[in-house]
Scaffold this active site. Sequence first.
Site, PDB file in Angstrom:
ATOM      1  N   CYS A  20       1.008  -1.203  -0.031  1.00 34.75           N
ATOM      2  CA  CYS A  20       0.037   0.011  -0.085  1.00 34.75           C
ATOM      3  C   CYS A  20       0.745   1.238  -0.007  1.00 34.75           C
ATOM      4  O   CYS A  20       2.021   1.156  -0.005  1.00 34.75           O
ATOM      5  CB  CYS A  20      -0.783   0.132   1.385  1.00 34.75           C
ATOM      6  SG  CYS A  20      -1.999  -1.559   1.610  1.00 34.75           S
TER       7      CYS A  20
HETATM    8  N1  GLN Z   1      -0.886  -7.240   3.374  1.00 34.71           N
HETATM    9  C1  GLN Z   1      -1.771  -6.217   3.204  1.00 34.71           C
HETATM   10  C2  GLN Z   1      -3.108  -6.310   3.361  1.00 34.71           C
HETATM   11  O1  GLN Z   1      -3.493  -7.404   2.368  1.00 34.71           O
HETATM   12  C3  GLN Z   1      -1.394  -5.226   1.914  1.00 34.71           C
HETATM   13  C4  GLN Z   1      -1.759  -4.074   1.817  1.00 34.71           C
HETATM   14  C5  GLN Z   1      -0.796  -3.125   2.605  1.00 34.71           C
HETATM   15  O2  GLN Z   1       0.572  -2.970   2.141  1.00 34.71           O
HETATM   16  N2  GLN Z   1      -0.934  -2.878   3.952  1.00 34.71           N
HETATM   17  O3  GLN Z   1      -3.913  -5.906   4.089  1.00 34.71           O
END
Ligand code: GLN
Length: 230
Positions: free
Chosen positions: A2
Amino acid sequence: MCRHLGWLGAPVSVASLILDTPHGLVVQSYSPRRQKHGLLNADGWGVGFFDGVEPRRWRSSGPLWNDASFASVAPVLHSGCIVAAVRSATVGMPIESSASAPFTDGTWLLSHNGVVDRGVLPLSRDAESTNDSALLAARIFDRGLDHLDATIAEVGEADPNARLNILAGNGTRLLATTWGDTLSILRRPDGVVVASEPYDDDPAWQDVPDRHLVDVRDSGVELTPLRGSS
Ligand code: GLN
């Protein structure tokens, strides 16, 4: 992965930071410039800000670029402490507004930019969703933000493939970590921006080295290496 952004300073409009800037979060949702993992951040967004000591949030499971209601209201939302994020869900994670950052414990607003094996995190009834970021937020809230550095070092040790960029605000302070992804700081005359990537080409943006803790208060910005950094 993100992209996230935090503001601490004089009250400014949410729109001025994320919609009106040439490469703000809305542009980063379809055309990020520094993102290493994923091309789009279309799986949700969230904006949190402090109204006095009260954290308030507006979150969605859709793309930020598509939200005409938000674009209409954001110019009149003003705050001196803002935490916002756009989300690209990791494969297998739920896409729902409660999985979008910022998460809250009622005092802090917190965003996670990265990925972590859910197996290394304790199950928590306080987690807002079942995605890794919500579980990690619950873990950090449970330990307390004063121990953010130790919690990140421990989680990073338990999952060596984890990427653990955190951004949190409580109205008077921003805390951020770099652990596997980009982060930049802009010191403006009216406050400080901490963001996954610069929202414009101002040469005053400074890149934060990996595995550091960033602590922003009225008194200034402090950078400290995190335990576990080599
Ligand atoms: N691992 C996070 C999720 O799926 C990916 C998004 C982020 O970078 N927070 O919520």
